[in-house]
Design a protein around this motif. Structure first.
Motif, PDB file in Angstrom:
ATOM      1  N   MET A 141     -68.152  20.554  78.521  1.00 29.47           N
ATOM      2  CA  MET A 141     -67.540  21.676  77.807  1.00 29.47           C
ATOM      3  C   MET A 141     -68.033  21.758  76.362  1.00 29.47           C
ATOM      4  N   PHE A 142     -68.317  20.623  75.760  1.00 30.48           N
ATOM      5  CA  PHE A 142     -68.874  20.659  74.401  1.00 30.48           C
ATOM      6  C   PHE A 142     -70.294  21.215  74.412  1.00 30.48           C
ATOM      7  N   ILE A 143     -71.042  20.920  75.465  1.00 27.49           N
ATOM      8  CA  ILE A 143     -72.373  21.530  75.602  1.00 27.49           C
ATOM      9  C   ILE A 143     -72.219  23.043  75.777  1.00 27.49           C
ATOM     10  N   ALA A 144     -71.245  23.458  76.569  1.00 27.21           N
ATOM     11  CA  ALA A 144     -70.989  24.893  76.742  1.00 27.21           C
ATOM     12  C   ALA A 144     -70.661  25.535  75.395  1.00 27.21           C
ATOM     13  N   LEU A 145     -69.834  24.875  74.585  1.00 31.36           N
ATOM     14  CA  LEU A 145     -69.498  25.434  73.270  1.00 31.36           C
ATOM     15  C   LEU A 145     -70.731  25.529  72.372  1.00 31.36           C
ATOM     16  N   ALA A 146     -71.609  24.529  72.442  1.00 26.49           N
ATOM     17  CA  ALA A 146     -72.855  24.587  71.656  1.00 26.49           C
ATOM     18  C   ALA A 146     -73.713  25.758  72.138  1.00 26.49           C
ATOM     19  N   ALA A 147     -73.781  25.935  73.463  1.00 26.34           N
ATOM     20  CA  ALA A 147     -74.533  27.063  74.020  1.00 26.34           C
ATOM     21  C   ALA A 147     -73.929  28.380  73.559  1.00 26.34           C
ATOM     22  N   TYR A 148     -72.614  28.439  73.506  1.00 27.32           N
ATOM     23  CA  TYR A 148     -71.940  29.664  73.103  1.00 27.32           C
ATOM     24  C   TYR A 148     -72.125  29.948  71.614  1.00 27.32           C
ATOM     25  N   ALA A 149     -72.156  28.910  70.814  1.00 31.98           N
ATOM     26  CA  ALA A 149     -72.402  29.109  69.372  1.00 31.98           C
ATOM     27  C   ALA A 149     -73.794  29.705  69.157  1.00 31.98           C
ATOM     28  N   THR A 150     -74.783  29.188  69.879  1.00 32.07           N
ATOM     29  CA  THR A 150     -76.132  29.737  69.732  1.00 32.07           C
ATOM     30  C   THR A 150     -76.203  31.160  70.292  1.00 32.07           C
ATOM     31  N   TYR A 151     -75.447  31.410  71.357  1.00 30.42           N
ATOM     32  CA  TYR A 151     -75.406  32.765  71.922  1.00 30.42           C
ATOM     33  C   TYR A 151     -74.866  33.763  70.893  1.00 30.42           C
ATOM     34  N   ILE A 152     -73.816  33.392  70.192  1.00 31.48           N
ATOM     35  CA  ILE A 152     -73.228  34.294  69.185  1.00 31.48           C
ATOM     36  C   ILE A 152     -74.244  34.592  68.084  1.00 31.48           C
ATOM     37  N   ILE A 153     -74.958  33.574  67.626  1.00 32.53           N
ATOM     38  CA  ILE A 153     -75.989  33.785  66.600  1.00 32.53           C
ATOM     39  C   ILE A 153     -77.070  34.722  67.133  1.00 32.53           C
ATOM     40  N   ASN A 154     -77.519  34.466  68.359  1.00 31.80           N
ATOM     41  CA  ASN A 154     -78.564  35.282  68.967  1.00 31.80           C
ATOM     42  C   ASN A 154     -78.093  36.715  69.182  1.00 31.80           C
ATOM     43  N   ALA A 155     -76.866  36.886  69.627  1.00 33.31           N
ATOM     44  CA  ALA A 155     -76.318  38.238  69.793  1.00 33.31           C
ATOM     45  C   ALA A 155     -76.292  38.952  68.439  1.00 33.31           C
ATOM     46  N   GLY A 156     -75.940  38.226  67.391  1.00 38.48           N
ATOM     47  CA  GLY A 156     -75.958  38.795  66.041  1.00 38.48           C
ATOM     48  C   GLY A 156     -77.351  39.246  65.641  1.00 38.48           C
ATOM     49  N   GLN A 157     -78.361  38.434  65.973  1.00 39.50           N
ATOM     50  CA  GLN A 157     -79.746  38.824  65.681  1.00 39.50           C
ATOM     51  C   GLN A 157     -80.078  40.160  66.346  1.00 39.50           C
ATOM     52  N   PHE A 158     -79.701  40.291  67.603  1.00 41.94           N
ATOM     53  CA  PHE A 158     -80.014  41.521  68.327  1.00 41.94           C
ATOM     54  C   PHE A 158     -79.212  42.704  67.809  1.00 41.94           C
ATOM     55  N   LEU A 159     -77.973  42.478  67.398  1.00 41.61           N
ATOM     56  CA  LEU A 159     -77.180  43.570  66.818  1.00 41.61           C
ATOM     57  C   LEU A 159     -77.792  44.055  65.507  1.00 41.61           C
ATOM     58  N   ILE A 160     -78.306  43.128  64.717  1.00 41.12           N
ATOM     59  CA  ILE A 160     -78.985  43.508  63.472  1.00 41.12           C
ATOM     60  C   ILE A 160     -80.211  44.359  63.796  1.00 41.12           C
ATOM     61  N   LYS A 161     -80.980  43.964  64.816  1.00 43.87           N
ATOM     62  CA  LYS A 161     -82.157  44.747  65.210  1.00 43.87           C
ATOM     63  C   LYS A 161     -81.750  46.120  65.735  1.00 43.87           C
ATOM     64  N   LEU A 162     -80.665  46.181  66.477  1.00 41.12           N
ATOM     65  CA  LEU A 162     -80.176  47.473  66.970  1.00 41.12           C
ATOM     66  C   LEU A 162     -79.820  48.373  65.796  1.00 41.12           C
ATOM     67  N   ARG A 163     -79.160  47.826  64.814  1.00 40.13           N
ATOM     68  CA  ARG A 163     -78.802  48.590  63.610  1.00 40.13           C
ATOM     69  C   ARG A 163     -80.063  49.046  62.870  1.00 40.13           C
ATOM     70  N   MET A 164     -81.043  48.141  62.733  1.00 38.50           N
ATOM     71  CA  MET A 164     -82.305  48.506  62.079  1.00 38.50           C
ATOM     72  C   MET A 164     -82.973  49.663  62.816  1.00 38.50           C
ATOM     73  N   ALA A 165     -82.980  49.594  64.148  1.00 36.03           N
ATOM     74  CA  ALA A 165     -83.614  50.650  64.943  1.00 36.03           C
ATOM     75  C   ALA A 165     -82.894  51.978  64.727  1.00 36.03           C
ATOM     76  N   ARG A 166     -81.577  51.947  64.680  1.00 35.67           N
ATOM     77  CA  ARG A 166     -80.828  53.191  64.451  1.00 35.67           C
ATOM     78  C   ARG A 166     -81.114  53.753  63.067  1.00 35.67           C
ATOM     79  N   LEU A 167     -81.141  52.880  62.059  1.00 36.42           N
ATOM     80  CA  LEU A 167     -81.426  53.346  60.700  1.00 36.42           C
ATOM     81  C   LEU A 167     -82.837  53.917  60.602  1.00 36.42           C
ATOM     82  N   GLU A 168     -83.810  53.251  61.236  1.00 38.60           N
ATOM     83  CA  GLU A 168     -85.174  53.769  61.227  1.00 38.60           C
ATOM     84  C   GLU A 168     -85.234  55.129  61.921  1.00 38.60           C
TER      85      GLU A 168
END
Length: 172
Positions: A128-155
């Protein structure tokens, strides 16, 4: 005094006009648009179940199944995302526009895969701690993609504004 931004080379837009056209015409864009929120909902449910198990010691099977489902959804979105990237940018992974998101996605995949291996090799709490580590990285990665989505909309908005301005100037 800080240097003026004009002295810096212009930043490449996220999408060239041709890439934007391919993105907009691709059915894989819709697939990604559906899978991303589905994955987030699966993540939220699974996160709750994992935290509940860690807090109470109850619900191991439900938590385990939820992490497996989350991992399968992740694999699905990664495979379809790489197809999308190939259609739009001509590369399955590590296209310039999404290079760092793809690099970090590899860590997300590695941790989710480590969880699957841990099911057979490690105790339940460590899993379960490995799952939480995986989930923490997932949240960061999802944030990266949301930033790119926002950049694409602004462009896209800037491009539309520039075209509107050019049309207005031509009409005068």
């Amino acid at each position: 005094m800080t240097q003026h931004s004009a002295s810096q080379p212009p930043r490449r837009p996220l999408y060239t006009p041709e890439e934007r056209r391919r993105r907009d015409e691709s059915s894989w864009t819709l697939v990604q648009g559906i899978l991303a929120p589905v994955q987030f909902v699966v993540f939220l449910i699974s996160l709750y179940l994992v935290l509940r198990y860690l807090a109470t010691g109850e619900g191991y099977l439900a938590a385990t199944i939820s992490v497996i489902v989350k991992t399968l959804v992740l694999y699905t979105i990664m495979i379809t995302g790489s197809i999308w990237e190939k259609v739009v940018f001509g590369k399955y992974l590590f296209a310039e526009a999404f290079f760092w998101e793809d690099v970090f996605s590899m860590l997300v995949l590695a941790l989710h895969t480590a969880y699957l291996i841990a099911i057979f090799t490690l105790d339940s709490q460590t899993q379960m701690f490995i799952a939480l580590a995986a989930y923490a990285t997932y949240i960061i990665n999802a944030g990266q993609f949301l930033i790119k989505l926002r950049m694409a909309r602004l462009e896209g908005q800037r491009k539309d504004s520039a075209q509107d301005g050019a049309l207005a100037g031509a009409a005068e």
